[in-house]
Design a protein around this motif. Structure first.
Motif, PDB file in Angstrom:
ATOM      1  N   LYS A  35       0.819  -1.223   0.000  1.00 52.04           N
ATOM      2  CA  LYS A  35       0.000   0.000   0.000  1.00 52.04           C
ATOM      3  C   LYS A  35       0.851   1.271   0.000  1.00 52.04           C
ATOM      4  CE  LYS A  35      -4.020  -2.052   2.276  1.00 52.04           C
ATOM      5  NZ  LYS A  35      -4.704  -2.440   1.088  1.00 52.04           N
ATOM      6  N   ALA A  36       2.095   1.160   0.447  1.00 48.27           N
ATOM      7  CA  ALA A  36       2.997   2.314   0.484  1.00 48.27           C
ATOM      8  C   ALA A  36       3.410   2.772  -0.913  1.00 48.27           C
ATOM      9  CB  ALA A  36       4.239   1.995   1.307  1.00 48.27           C
ATOM     10  N   LEU A  37       3.202   1.916  -1.922  1.00 47.88           N
ATOM     11  CA  LEU A  37       3.538   2.287  -3.295  1.00 47.88           C
ATOM     12  C   LEU A  37       2.371   3.033  -3.923  1.00 47.88           C
ATOM     13  CD1 LEU A  37       5.186  -1.030  -4.534  1.00 47.88           C
ATOM     14  CD2 LEU A  37       6.341   1.157  -4.184  1.00 47.88           C
ATOM     15  N   SER A  38       2.676   4.131  -4.579  1.00 50.83           N
ATOM     16  CA  SER A  38       1.635   4.879  -5.278  1.00 50.83           C
ATOM     17  C   SER A  38       1.236   4.125  -6.545  1.00 50.83           C
ATOM     18  CB  SER A  38       2.150   6.277  -5.658  1.00 50.83           C
ATOM     19  OG  SER A  38       3.111   6.179  -6.699  1.00 50.83           O
ATOM     20  N   GLU A  39       0.135   4.521  -7.127  1.00 50.93           N
ATOM     21  CA  GLU A  39      -0.312   3.934  -8.397  1.00 50.93           C
ATOM     22  C   GLU A  39       0.766   4.111  -9.464  1.00 50.93           C
ATOM     23  OE1 GLU A  39      -3.229   1.943 -10.730  1.00 50.93           O
ATOM     24  OE2 GLU A  39      -3.380   2.482  -8.623  1.00 50.93           O
ATOM     25  N   MET A  40       1.432   5.275  -9.464  1.00 56.73           N
ATOM     26  CA  MET A  40       2.493   5.539 -10.438  1.00 56.73           C
ATOM     27  C   MET A  40       3.679   4.592 -10.219  1.00 56.73           C
ATOM     28  SD  MET A  40       0.467   8.189  -9.900  1.00 56.73           S
ATOM     29  CE  MET A  40       0.982   9.179  -8.547  1.00 56.73           C
ATOM     30  N   ASP A  41       4.051   4.389  -8.942  1.00 55.20           N
ATOM     31  CA  ASP A  41       5.136   3.465  -8.626  1.00 55.20           C
ATOM     32  C   ASP A  41       4.808   2.057  -9.116  1.00 55.20           C
ATOM     33  OD1 ASP A  41       6.487   5.522  -7.278  1.00 55.20           O
ATOM     34  OD2 ASP A  41       5.684   4.928  -5.320  1.00 55.20           O
ATOM     35  N   CYS A  42       3.582   1.646  -8.928  1.00 56.58           N
ATOM     36  CA  CYS A  42       3.156   0.308  -9.358  1.00 56.58           C
ATOM     37  C   CYS A  42       3.277   0.157 -10.866  1.00 56.58           C
ATOM     38  CB  CYS A  42       1.727   0.027  -8.898  1.00 56.58           C
ATOM     39  SG  CYS A  42       1.545  -0.104  -7.101  1.00 56.58           S
ATOM     40  N   THR A  43       2.968   1.219 -11.623  1.00 57.57           N
ATOM     41  CA  THR A  43       3.096   1.124 -13.084  1.00 57.57           C
ATOM     42  C   THR A  43       4.553   0.945 -13.484  1.00 57.57           C
ATOM     43  OG1 THR A  43       3.245   3.526 -13.512  1.00 57.57           O
ATOM     44  CG2 THR A  43       1.027   2.554 -13.463  1.00 57.57           C
ATOM     45  N   VAL A  44       5.454   1.610 -12.771  1.00 51.58           N
ATOM     46  CA  VAL A  44       6.890   1.480 -13.065  1.00 51.58           C
ATOM     47  C   VAL A  44       7.346   0.042 -12.807  1.00 51.58           C
ATOM     48  CG1 VAL A  44       9.192   2.160 -12.260  1.00 51.58           C
ATOM     49  CG2 VAL A  44       7.472   3.912 -12.709  1.00 51.58           C
ATOM     50  N   LEU A  45       6.996  -0.496 -11.667  1.00 48.59           N
ATOM     51  CA  LEU A  45       7.401  -1.862 -11.324  1.00 48.59           C
ATOM     52  C   LEU A  45       6.767  -2.890 -12.265  1.00 48.59           C
ATOM     53  CD1 LEU A  45       7.236  -1.342  -7.499  1.00 48.59           C
ATOM     54  CD2 LEU A  45       9.305  -1.946  -8.787  1.00 48.59           C
ATOM     55  N   TYR A  46       5.518  -2.680 -12.601  1.00 48.95           N
ATOM     56  CA  TYR A  46       4.819  -3.576 -13.527  1.00 48.95           C
ATOM     57  C   TYR A  46       5.496  -3.554 -14.899  1.00 48.95           C
ATOM     58  CZ  TYR A  46       1.059  -5.306 -16.555  1.00 48.95           C
ATOM     59  OH  TYR A  46       0.331  -6.004 -17.485  1.00 48.95           O
ATOM     60  N   LEU A  47       5.780  -2.363 -15.401  1.00 44.81           N
ATOM     61  CA  LEU A  47       6.443  -2.252 -16.704  1.00 44.81           C
ATOM     62  C   LEU A  47       7.856  -2.826 -16.675  1.00 44.81           C
ATOM     63  CD1 LEU A  47       5.225   1.271 -17.874  1.00 44.81           C
ATOM     64  CD2 LEU A  47       4.697  -0.929 -18.957  1.00 44.81           C
ATOM     65  N   ALA A  48       8.542  -2.689 -15.553  1.00 44.64           N
ATOM     66  CA  ALA A  48       9.886  -3.253 -15.438  1.00 44.64           C
ATOM     67  C   ALA A  48       9.851  -4.760 -15.684  1.00 44.64           C
ATOM     68  CB  ALA A  48      10.484  -2.948 -14.067  1.00 44.64           C
ATOM     69  N   VAL A  49       8.871  -5.420 -15.109  1.00 46.21           N
ATOM     70  CA  VAL A  49       8.733  -6.862 -15.294  1.00 46.21           C
ATOM     71  C   VAL A  49       8.326  -7.165 -16.738  1.00 46.21           C
ATOM     72  CG1 VAL A  49       7.385  -8.905 -14.623  1.00 46.21           C
ATOM     73  CG2 VAL A  49       8.239  -7.329 -12.874  1.00 46.21           C
ATOM     74  N   GLN A  50       7.347  -6.436 -17.250  1.00 37.61           N
ATOM     75  CA  GLN A  50       6.859  -6.675 -18.612  1.00 37.61           C
ATOM     76  C   GLN A  50       7.952  -6.477 -19.659  1.00 37.61           C
ATOM     77  OE1 GLN A  50       3.692  -7.932 -19.125  1.00 37.61           O
ATOM     78  NE2 GLN A  50       3.828  -7.981 -16.899  1.00 37.61           N
ATOM     79  N   LEU A  51       8.808  -5.480 -19.445  1.00 39.85           N
ATOM     80  CA  LEU A  51       9.837  -5.129 -20.427  1.00 39.85           C
ATOM     81  C   LEU A  51      11.198  -5.756 -20.126  1.00 39.85           C
ATOM     82  CD1 LEU A  51       9.017  -1.312 -20.636  1.00 39.85           C
ATOM     83  CD2 LEU A  51       8.376  -3.066 -22.307  1.00 39.85           C
ATOM     84  N   GLY A  52      11.348  -6.319 -18.936  1.00 41.45           N
ATOM     85  CA  GLY A  52      12.661  -6.814 -18.520  1.00 41.45           C
ATOM     86  C   GLY A  52      13.633  -5.662 -18.331  1.00 41.45           C
ATOM     87  N   ALA A  53      13.126  -4.568 -17.748  1.00 39.63           N
ATOM     88  CA  ALA A  53      13.895  -3.328 -17.632  1.00 39.63           C
ATOM     89  C   ALA A  53      14.470  -3.136 -16.233  1.00 39.63           C
ATOM     90  CB  ALA A  53      13.005  -2.135 -17.981  1.00 39.63           C
ATOM     91  N   ILE A  54      15.483  -2.311 -16.171  1.00 39.08           N
ATOM     92  CA  ILE A  54      16.078  -1.861 -14.915  1.00 39.08           C
ATOM     93  C   ILE A  54      15.219  -0.719 -14.384  1.00 39.08           C
ATOM     94  CG2 ILE A  54      18.086  -0.724 -13.879  1.00 39.08           C
ATOM     95  CD1 ILE A  54      19.748  -1.975 -16.221  1.00 39.08           C
ATOM     96  N   VAL A  55      14.870  -0.750 -13.122  1.00 43.34           N
ATOM     97  CA  VAL A  55      14.119   0.336 -12.499  1.00 43.34           C
ATOM     98  C   VAL A  55      15.093   1.433 -12.080  1.00 43.34           C
ATOM     99  CG1 VAL A  55      12.722   1.003 -10.493  1.00 43.34           C
ATOM    100  CG2 VAL A  55      12.243  -1.146 -11.690  1.00 43.34           C
ATOM    101  N   LEU A  56      14.818   2.660 -12.488  1.00 40.76           N
ATOM    102  CA  LEU A  56      15.575   3.820 -12.026  1.00 40.76           C
ATOM    103  C   LEU A  56      14.676   4.600 -11.081  1.00 40.76           C
ATOM    104  CD1 LEU A  56      17.396   5.079 -15.254  1.00 40.76           C
ATOM    105  CD2 LEU A  56      18.249   3.561 -13.460  1.00 40.76           C
ATOM    106  N   SER A  57      15.045   4.610  -9.804  1.00 38.18           N
ATOM    107  CA  SER A  57      14.235   5.269  -8.783  1.00 38.18           C
ATOM    108  C   SER A  57      15.092   5.592  -7.566  1.00 38.18           C
ATOM    109  CB  SER A  57      13.088   4.353  -8.348  1.00 38.18           C
ATOM    110  OG  SER A  57      12.337   4.949  -7.309  1.00 38.18           O
ATOM    111  N   SER A  58      14.755   6.685  -6.917  1.00 38.44           N
ATOM    112  CA  SER A  58      15.377   7.030  -5.639  1.00 38.44           C
ATOM    113  C   SER A  58      14.434   6.730  -4.487  1.00 38.44           C
ATOM    114  CB  SER A  58      15.742   8.525  -5.619  1.00 38.44           C
ATOM    115  OG  SER A  58      16.640   8.813  -6.651  1.00 38.44           O
ATOM    116  N   ASP A  59      13.238   6.275  -4.793  1.00 38.82           N
ATOM    117  CA  ASP A  59      12.213   5.994  -3.799  1.00 38.82           C
ATOM    118  C   ASP A  59      12.522   4.676  -3.082  1.00 38.82           C
ATOM    119  OD1 ASP A  59       9.607   4.632  -2.947  1.00 38.82           O
ATOM    120  OD2 ASP A  59       8.911   6.667  -3.369  1.00 38.82           O
ATOM    121  N   LYS A  60      12.664   4.750  -1.769  1.00 43.15           N
ATOM    122  CA  LYS A  60      13.060   3.581  -0.967  1.00 43.15           C
ATOM    123  C   LYS A  60      12.056   2.439  -1.099  1.00 43.15           C
ATOM    124  CE  LYS A  60      14.451   2.239   3.686  1.00 43.15           C
ATOM    125  NZ  LYS A  60      14.674   2.675   5.059  1.00 43.15           N
TER     126      LYS A  60
END
Length: 168
Positions: A77-102
């Motif tokens: 729940k601590a992840l925002s909707e925007m954060d969830c889209t980043v993590l979801y896309l990372a898995v879908q694309l096989g991408a590296i996540v770039l974030s400073s959010d703990k």
């Protein structure tokens, strides 16, 4: 070429530090979600739109089916909707996540998703000769004074001091 998915805090820091141009010169393929893009202010959006039109930034629209899949993942729940889209896309694309959010970084780590933050970006800018090491040191000092995330974390402070010694 590395594939990256970038969240808002990275784009905000890059803009603040005046590093958007060299960032998009890196040998990485940069993606984000429309949700993240819409989180940025008008000036930041305008700047990133130029890179999108040049094919240097891909902005993904999250469709209804994707949102259903995102909700099924069971992100904290601590992840925002925007954060969830980043993590979801990372898995879908096989991408590296770039974030400073703990919270984003912790979830990426727990999920075995490669992740990096501003220190990695600064490292890459220096290694790929997009900025001089003295410029990187100056930008790192600016980041430390402008962003509290970088001020009280012992591990980060150690890493930043190590870079400042090398880059100066």
């Amino acid at each position: 070429m590395k594939l990256t998915i970038t969240d808002a805090c990275i784009f905000i820091d890059l803009h603040l530090l005046g590093l958007v141009v060299p960032f998009f010169e890196l040998d990485v393929e940069t993606h984000t979600s429309l949700d993240v893009f819409n989180e940025l202010n008008e000036e930041q959006q305008h700047l990133l739109s130029a890179y999108q039109s040049m094919g240097k930034l891909t902005v993904h629209t999250i469709h209804h089916e994707d949102r259903i899949a995102i909700h099924k993942v069971g992100y904290p729940k601590a992840l925002s909707e925007m954060d969830c889209t980043v993590l979801y896309l990372a898995v879908q694309l096989g991408a590296i996540v770039l974030s400073s959010d703990k919270t984003v970084r912790n979830f990426a780590k727990k999920s075995s998703i490669e992740y990096h933050g501003m220190l990695w970006i600064l490292d890459e800018l220096v290694v790929q000769n997009r900025i001089a090491s003295t410029v990187a040191a100056s930008k790192l000092r600016q980041l430390i004074t402008s962003n509290y995330i970088y001020q009280n974390n012992a591990v980060l402070v150690k890493e930043m001091n190590k870079r400042l010694r090398i880059w100066q």
